[in-house]
Write a protein that holds these residues in place. Sequence first.
Motif, PDB file in Angstrom:
ATOM      1  N   ASN A  63       0.817  -1.210   0.000  1.00 41.06           N
ATOM      2  CA  ASN A  63       0.000   0.000   0.000  1.00 41.06           C
ATOM      3  C   ASN A  63       0.853   1.264   0.000  1.00 41.06           C
ATOM      4  O   ASN A  63       0.474   2.264  -0.592  1.00 41.06           O
ATOM      5  CB  ASN A  63      -0.973  -0.019   1.169  1.00 41.06           C
ATOM      6  N   GLU A  64       2.007   1.209   0.620  1.00 39.80           N
ATOM      7  CA  GLU A  64       2.917   2.358   0.622  1.00 39.80           C
ATOM      8  C   GLU A  64       3.430   2.656  -0.785  1.00 39.80           C
ATOM      9  O   GLU A  64       3.571   3.816  -1.179  1.00 39.80           O
ATOM     10  CB  GLU A  64       4.097   2.069   1.557  1.00 39.80           C
ATOM     11  N   PHE A  65       3.683   1.606  -1.564  1.00 42.44           N
ATOM     12  CA  PHE A  65       4.239   1.771  -2.906  1.00 42.44           C
ATOM     13  C   PHE A  65       3.230   1.406  -3.997  1.00 42.44           C
ATOM     14  O   PHE A  65       3.611   1.013  -5.092  1.00 42.44           O
ATOM     15  CB  PHE A  65       5.514   0.928  -3.047  1.00 42.44           C
ATOM     16  N   LYS A  66       1.967   1.576  -3.691  1.00 42.93           N
ATOM     17  CA  LYS A  66       0.877   1.190  -4.588  1.00 42.93           C
ATOM     18  C   LYS A  66       1.036   1.766  -5.992  1.00 42.93           C
ATOM     19  O   LYS A  66       0.901   1.050  -6.985  1.00 42.93           O
ATOM     20  CB  LYS A  66      -0.454   1.647  -3.990  1.00 42.93           C
ATOM     21  N   THR A  67       1.335   3.034  -6.106  1.00 39.73           N
ATOM     22  CA  THR A  67       1.430   3.685  -7.416  1.00 39.73           C
ATOM     23  C   THR A  67       2.497   3.038  -8.285  1.00 39.73           C
ATOM     24  O   THR A  67       2.254   2.721  -9.446  1.00 39.73           O
ATOM     25  CB  THR A  67       1.705   5.189  -7.254  1.00 39.73           C
ATOM     26  N   LYS A  86       2.505  -0.426 -11.869  1.00 42.51           N
ATOM     27  CA  LYS A  86       3.158  -0.372 -13.179  1.00 42.51           C
ATOM     28  C   LYS A  86       3.959  -1.651 -13.439  1.00 42.51           C
ATOM     29  O   LYS A  86       4.590  -1.784 -14.476  1.00 42.51           O
ATOM     30  CB  LYS A  86       4.089   0.838 -13.252  1.00 42.51           C
ATOM     31  N   GLN A  87       3.949  -2.569 -12.487  1.00 39.59           N
ATOM     32  CA  GLN A  87       4.748  -3.786 -12.579  1.00 39.59           C
ATOM     33  C   GLN A  87       3.955  -4.936 -13.196  1.00 39.59           C
ATOM     34  O   GLN A  87       2.727  -4.956 -13.144  1.00 39.59           O
ATOM     35  CB  GLN A  87       5.222  -4.208 -11.182  1.00 39.59           C
ATOM     36  N   TYR A  88       4.685  -5.869 -13.756  1.00 39.02           N
ATOM     37  CA  TYR A  88       4.095  -7.073 -14.352  1.00 39.02           C
ATOM     38  C   TYR A  88       4.601  -8.305 -13.622  1.00 39.02           C
ATOM     39  O   TYR A  88       5.712  -8.318 -13.099  1.00 39.02           O
ATOM     40  CB  TYR A  88       4.453  -7.182 -15.840  1.00 39.02           C
ATOM     41  N   VAL A  89       3.769  -9.327 -13.602  1.00 34.63           N
ATOM     42  CA  VAL A  89       4.119 -10.621 -13.040  1.00 34.63           C
ATOM     43  C   VAL A  89       4.055 -11.623 -14.178  1.00 34.63           C
ATOM     44  O   VAL A  89       3.031 -11.722 -14.857  1.00 34.63           O
ATOM     45  CB  VAL A  89       3.108 -11.021 -11.938  1.00 34.63           C
ATOM     46  N   GLU A 121       3.769 -21.815 -22.197  1.00 36.59           N
ATOM     47  CA  GLU A 121       4.038 -20.389 -22.402  1.00 36.59           C
ATOM     48  C   GLU A 121       4.159 -19.659 -21.073  1.00 36.59           C
ATOM     49  O   GLU A 121       3.779 -20.167 -20.028  1.00 36.59           O
ATOM     50  CB  GLU A 121       2.887 -19.750 -23.204  1.00 36.59           C
ATOM     51  N   GLU A 122       4.675 -18.439 -21.141  1.00 34.74           N
ATOM     52  CA  GLU A 122       4.727 -17.563 -19.979  1.00 34.74           C
ATOM     53  C   GLU A 122       3.918 -16.318 -20.317  1.00 34.74           C
ATOM     54  O   GLU A 122       4.080 -15.739 -21.391  1.00 34.74           O
ATOM     55  CB  GLU A 122       6.172 -17.192 -19.657  1.00 34.74           C
ATOM     56  N   TYR A 123       3.040 -15.918 -19.417  1.00 34.90           N
ATOM     57  CA  TYR A 123       2.127 -14.809 -19.658  1.00 34.90           C
ATOM     58  C   TYR A 123       2.394 -13.689 -18.659  1.00 34.90           C
ATOM     59  O   TYR A 123       2.619 -13.936 -17.478  1.00 34.90           O
ATOM     60  CB  TYR A 123       0.676 -15.269 -19.510  1.00 34.90           C
ATOM     61  N   GLY A 124       2.340 -12.456 -19.140  1.00 36.83           N
ATOM     62  CA  GLY A 124       2.533 -11.289 -18.286  1.00 36.83           C
ATOM     63  C   GLY A 124       1.206 -10.741 -17.801  1.00 36.83           C
ATOM     64  O   GLY A 124       0.326 -10.417 -18.592  1.00 36.83           O
ATOM     65  N   PHE A 125       1.058 -10.658 -16.478  1.00 35.94           N
ATOM     66  CA  PHE A 125      -0.122 -10.071 -15.863  1.00 35.94           C
ATOM     67  C   PHE A 125       0.293  -8.766 -15.201  1.00 35.94           C
ATOM     68  O   PHE A 125       1.323  -8.699 -14.532  1.00 35.94           O
ATOM     69  CB  PHE A 125      -0.694 -10.994 -14.784  1.00 35.94           C
ATOM     70  N   ALA A 145      -6.628  -3.700   0.801  1.00 34.26           N
ATOM     71  CA  ALA A 145      -6.346  -4.064   2.182  1.00 34.26           C
ATOM     72  C   ALA A 145      -6.132  -5.566   2.355  1.00 34.26           C
ATOM     73  O   ALA A 145      -5.452  -5.996   3.278  1.00 34.26           O
ATOM     74  CB  ALA A 145      -7.488  -3.606   3.072  1.00 34.26           C
ATOM     75  N   LYS A 146      -6.711  -6.370   1.458  1.00 38.12           N
ATOM     76  CA  LYS A 146      -6.637  -7.815   1.626  1.00 38.12           C
ATOM     77  C   LYS A 146      -5.977  -8.559   0.479  1.00 38.12           C
ATOM     78  O   LYS A 146      -5.668  -9.738   0.610  1.00 38.12           O
ATOM     79  CB  LYS A 146      -8.047  -8.382   1.802  1.00 38.12           C
ATOM     80  N   SER A 147      -5.770  -7.890  -0.665  1.00 38.79           N
ATOM     81  CA  SER A 147      -5.291  -8.650  -1.816  1.00 38.79           C
ATOM     82  C   SER A 147      -4.617  -7.777  -2.870  1.00 38.79           C
ATOM     83  O   SER A 147      -4.713  -6.560  -2.845  1.00 38.79           O
ATOM     84  CB  SER A 147      -6.461  -9.401  -2.454  1.00 38.79           C
ATOM     85  N   VAL A 148      -3.970  -8.486  -3.797  1.00 35.38           N
ATOM     86  CA  VAL A 148      -3.367  -7.875  -4.983  1.00 35.38           C
ATOM     87  C   VAL A 148      -4.167  -8.378  -6.171  1.00 35.38           C
ATOM     88  O   VAL A 148      -4.445  -9.569  -6.283  1.00 35.38           O
ATOM     89  CB  VAL A 148      -1.883  -8.298  -5.133  1.00 35.38           C
ATOM     90  N   LYS A 149      -4.560  -7.480  -7.062  1.00 30.75           N
ATOM     91  CA  LYS A 149      -5.339  -7.850  -8.239  1.00 30.75           C
ATOM     92  C   LYS A 149      -4.420  -7.879  -9.458  1.00 30.75           C
ATOM     93  O   LYS A 149      -3.713  -6.914  -9.738  1.00 30.75           O
ATOM     94  CB  LYS A 149      -6.458  -6.834  -8.468  1.00 30.75           C
ATOM     95  N   LEU A 150      -4.442  -9.018 -10.164  1.00 36.05           N
ATOM     96  CA  LEU A 150      -3.686  -9.155 -11.402  1.00 36.05           C
ATOM     97  C   LEU A 150      -4.656  -9.085 -12.568  1.00 36.05           C
ATOM     98  O   LEU A 150      -5.785  -9.566 -12.468  1.00 36.05           O
ATOM     99  CB  LEU A 150      -2.959 -10.498 -11.443  1.00 36.05           C
ATOM    100  N   GLU A 151      -4.206  -8.528 -13.689  1.00 37.89           N
ATOM    101  CA  GLU A 151      -5.098  -8.335 -14.828  1.00 37.89           C
ATOM    102  C   GLU A 151      -4.350  -8.638 -16.120  1.00 37.89           C
ATOM    103  O   GLU A 151      -3.169  -8.329 -16.259  1.00 37.89           O
ATOM    104  CB  GLU A 151      -5.574  -6.882 -14.821  1.00 37.89           C
TER     105      GLU A 151
END
Length: 87
Positions: free
Chosen positions: A13-17, A21-24, A31-35, A42-48
């Motif tokens: 949360n401190e470095f949210k901004t 901009k990062q990818y996983v 294959e390898e996919y970038g999310f 407060a409870k999770s990280v959302k990948l898209e």
Amino acid sequence: MIDNADDLRDKANEFKTGLKKQYVNIPIGDEEYGFRISGIGAKSVKLEKYVKFDDIFEAIESGNDNGLEAMIKQIIEDYEEEEEEEE
């Protein structure tokens, strides 16, 4: 090194901004996919990840039968709307 969920959440949360901009990169099938990290709460990280319908068929036609595209196609093909229960 962070060793608990509370400290991990606080740093995220401190470095949210910047983190948004990062990818996983996640291997699925052959294959390898970038999310993209699209949300931090407060409870999770959302990948898209956006997967175009044309890309689904191109991947399958090129032989990628166990990748993300094939999984998405199968989910859509198998989906049936659930009937609402009457009270």
